[in-house]
Enzyme design. Structure first.
Site, short mmCIF file in Angstrom:
data_model
loop_
_atom_site.label_atom_id
_atom_site.label_comp_id
_atom_site.label_asym_id
_atom_site.label_seq_id
_atom_site.Cartn_x
_atom_site.Cartn_y
_atom_site.Cartn_z
N GLY A 81 0.82 -1.22 0.00
CA GLY A 81 0.00 0.00 0.00
C GLY A 81 0.85 1.26 0.00
O GLY A 81 1.95 1.28 0.53
N ARG A 145 1.04 -5.75 -4.96
CA ARG A 145 1.06 -6.65 -3.80
C ARG A 145 1.52 -8.06 -4.15
O ARG A 145 1.30 -9.00 -3.36
CB ARG A 145 -0.33 -6.69 -3.15
N ASP A 176 5.93 -8.11 5.54
CA ASP A 176 6.00 -9.25 4.61
C ASP A 176 7.02 -9.01 3.51
O ASP A 176 7.81 -9.89 3.18
CB ASP A 176 4.64 -9.46 3.92
N LYS A 202 8.38 0.44 5.28
CA LYS A 202 7.25 1.29 4.87
C LYS A 202 5.94 0.73 5.37
O LYS A 202 5.75 -0.49 5.32
CB LYS A 202 7.22 1.29 3.33
N THR A 203 5.07 1.51 5.89
CA THR A 203 3.64 1.25 6.02
C THR A 203 3.00 2.31 6.90
O THR A 203 3.56 2.66 7.95
CB THR A 203 3.26 -0.16 6.57
N ASP A 205 0.52 1.77 8.57
CA ASP A 205 -0.12 1.07 9.69
C ASP A 205 0.67 1.17 10.99
O ASP A 205 0.13 0.93 12.06
CB ASP A 205 -0.33 -0.41 9.35
P1 FBP Z 1 0.61 -2.06 3.64
O1 FBP Z 1 0.50 -3.03 4.76
O2 FBP Z 1 0.97 -2.67 2.35
O3 FBP Z 1 1.49 -0.90 3.98
O4 FBP Z 1 -0.85 -1.45 3.41
C1 FBP Z 1 -1.46 -0.62 4.30
C2 FBP Z 1 -2.93 -0.41 4.04
O5 FBP Z 1 -3.17 0.96 3.75
C3 FBP Z 1 -3.80 -0.87 5.20
O6 FBP Z 1 -3.93 0.12 6.19
C4 FBP Z 1 -5.10 -1.20 4.53
O7 FBP Z 1 -5.81 -2.16 5.25
C5 FBP Z 1 -4.66 -1.74 3.20
O8 FBP Z 1 -3.40 -1.16 2.93
C6 FBP Z 1 -5.60 -1.43 2.07
O9 FBP Z 1 -5.16 -2.08 0.94
P2 FBP Z 1 -5.58 -1.72 -0.55
O10 FBP Z 1 -4.74 -0.59 -0.99
O11 FBP Z 1 -5.24 -2.96 -1.30
O12 FBP Z 1 -7.03 -1.36 -0.55
#
Ligand code: FBP
Length: 553
Positions: A81, A145, A176, A202-203, A205
């Site tokens: 993400g 992803r 991951d 990165k994230t 979250d």
């Molecule tokens: P990452 O774990 O890849 O950093 O993604 C974070 C995130 O924004 C989460 O907070 C959320 O649940 C998810 O990606 C949403 O994913 P998508 O972009 O596939 O809708």
């Protein structure tokens, strides 16, 4: 593309590097620290990573650059993400690479890890890079992803690297992706490909942190963006005095984002999934907690409030988890078709009633009908319920509304309960990075190249001491294997980086827990306002409350 005035100004922003990287490329040397071992399961991890396990932690310092002169062709990948600051990781990497040798080349693999497998890339040139400095988004090369985890994929990756003379790959991703970076590094080392692999944390979250990673990039900007919006809503609530706002915030399972937003904005309610699990709270317990706040405030004439709900909350409610598992079982394989063929919700409900255990049926019956139906609509490719798509902000507001109706029947004063719902997620992932994220990301990228230049592989670009001003940040690298343990994933034991959940004995949660009672009764809202990029450093360079509480003096 038409540029906004802010974008034009942000192009000129010069990100701050840690003091030790500021003296120019010729003046950066390595200080090796102790050999490392993984946080748990040492023997198993060592056996899985014979070539990359146990390497030394390193820091950079001022001194003669003794890295070998070698032309570098580096491939960079954005994985998962979006998170604000990704472009600056690429910019830092590019600048260090070109400052070392103008002949060095940076290739950006397009659309995430699949770009490497499909050999889709763009060469990053100075002009191209300049269009993305200090901007949000991952659109410079895109993200994806696809997981790089099979031997077959690694062989393809090795072929692509060989074809372009690639000497190193930088993977910018979450837990991951960095786990997979370590596995790829081991594969490349075992097969003597000569290709190094470096990871960057990165994230948004905030769940990729440990004793070596102060925080992942993007968390700062995303939480500031959500906090700005929540603060604005608080002010609206306090002005109109007629709504309770239920606000779901992104963040996957962990509640770091919700907690940080609560520390920033002091809402009346903020649920923390990790606490719900630890206290084994039921949906009814949570509902009562919120309803108590609504009733207390109503008794003082305050028929308004703000509740923050973390994205992953329902996964932490034990009874809900069991319900989801039973629904997955109920509709496994061809049973979905039979269920879908039932003509009405009434018949579907009877089917569900027959299939669920008594306890789960009680939980199911407690849910608002819209949520009940949602559980049977949104399925992932394996047919499982997609918990993250459950509109938990509506779920809790509806449950509270029902609870208030029941309380009213018993003569309790419940006031008026007007409701509004919001979900903040994508709004924050591509914001212009805060100065903190712009600086941190640039440093991570710059640092990643120094690790490459000094020959390290299977390392995470590490910039720490982040609660201090950038001058005092510490740049270096840590073997990714140090952060690993063995966990059961999809029925198999796997080496993974441990995901960080909110620690209930950590300072951020303790601060929240010490104040929330007052916040739930009184109006203690704080309005953080928009991220500021220019002005006093006390406003522009501050980081998150979480980081300050965790790491600050
Ligand atoms: P990452 O774990 O890849 O950093 O993604 C974070 C995130 O924004 C989460 O907070 C959320 O649940 C998810 O990606 C949403 O994913 P998508 O972009 O596939 O809708």
């Amino acid at each position: 593309m038409k540029l906004s005035p802010l974008q034009i100004e942000r192009y000129k922003y010069v990100p701050k590097l840690p003091g030790m990287l500021r003296n120019g490329i010729n003046d950066i040397c390595v200080k090796e620290g102790k050999e490392t071992s993984s946080v748990a399961d040492q023997e198993k991890i060592k056996a899985l990573f014979p070539n990359t396990y146990g390497k030394k932690e390193i820091t950079f310092e001022k001194g003669k650059n003794t890295s070998p002169a070698k032309k570098q062709v580096v491939g960079v990948i954005l994985s998962g993400g979006q998170a604000p600051g990704g472009h600056n990781v690429v910019a830092g990497l590019f600048d260090a690479l070109k400052a070392t040798n103008k002949e060095n080349i940076l290739l950006g693999f397009k659309g995430g890890p699949s770009g490497l497998l499909e050999d889709k890339f763009v060469e990053i040139t100075a002009d191209f890079m300049d269009q993305y400095r200090n901007t949000g988004g991952f659109d410079i090369i895109g993200s994806g992803r696809t997981k790089l985890e099979t031997e077959e994929q690694f062989n393809v990756a090795a072929e692509v690297c060989k074809k372009h003379g690639i000497t190193a790959i930088v993977i910018i991703g979450g837990d991951d992706s960095n786990t997979n970076a370590a596995v790829l590094a081991e594969f490349f080392a075992a097969h003597k490909t000569g290709v190094q692999v470096i990871g960057c944390p990165k994230t948004i979250d905030g769940d990729l942190k440990n004793e070596d990673i102060d925080c992942s990039f993007g968390f700062d900007t995303a939480t500031k963006t959500y906090s700005e919006l929540i603060g604005n809503i608080e002010r609206d609530a306090n002005s109109a005095k007629k709504y309770w706002h239920f606000i779901k915030v992104m963040g996957r399972s962990a509640s770091h984002v919700a907690l940080e937003c609560a520390l920033e904005t002091q809402p009346n309610i903020c649920l923390i999934g990790e606490e719900v699990a630890a206290k084994k709270m039921s949906l009814q317990d949570i509902t009562k907690q919120i309803a108590d706040s609504v009733c207390y405030r109503a008794s003082k004439g305050n028929n308004f409030g703000v509740a923050i709900i973390p994205e992953g909350i329902v996964e932490f409610v034990p009874e809900f988890k069991v319900l989801i598992a039973e629904i997955n079982e109920l509709l496994a394989g061809s049973k979905t078709e039979a269920f879908n063929a039932l003509p009405s919700w009434k018949e579907k409900y009877a089917f569900i009633e027959k299939g669920l255990s008594k306890e789960s049926m009680k939980v199911f019956a407690f849910l608002p009908e819209a949520i009940q139906q949602q559980l049977f609509l949104e399925r992932d490719p394996h047919g499982n319920v997609q918990v993250s798509l459950i509109e938990s902000e509506k779920l809790f507001s509806e449950l509270v509304a029902n609870e208030l109706k029941n309380r009213k029947k018993t003569g309790e004063f419940v006031g008026k309960f007007g409701r509004q719902h919001h979900f903040f997620g994508y709004e924050g992932r591509c914001a212009f990075p805060s100065n903190f994220d712009a600086d941190y990301c640039y440093s991570l990228g710059y640092n990643a190249f120094m690790l490459i230049q000094y020959g390290y592989t299977g390392y995470l670009s590490k910039v720490s001491n982040l609660a201090a001003p950038a001058e005092q940040w510490v740049a270096g690298g840590m073997p990714i294997t140090k952060m690993m343990n063995i966990e059961r994933r999809n029925g198999e034991d796997k080496p993974v980086i441990r995901k960080a959940l909110v620690e209930l004995d950590g300072k951020p949660f303790k601060y929240f827990a010490a104040h929330r009672d007052e916040w739930s009764k009184e109006t203690c809202f704080v309005f953080p306002g928009a991220i500021q990029y220019y002005g006093p450093k006390e406003v522009c360079d501050i980081t998150t409350r979480t980081l300050v509480l965790e790491k600050g003096e």
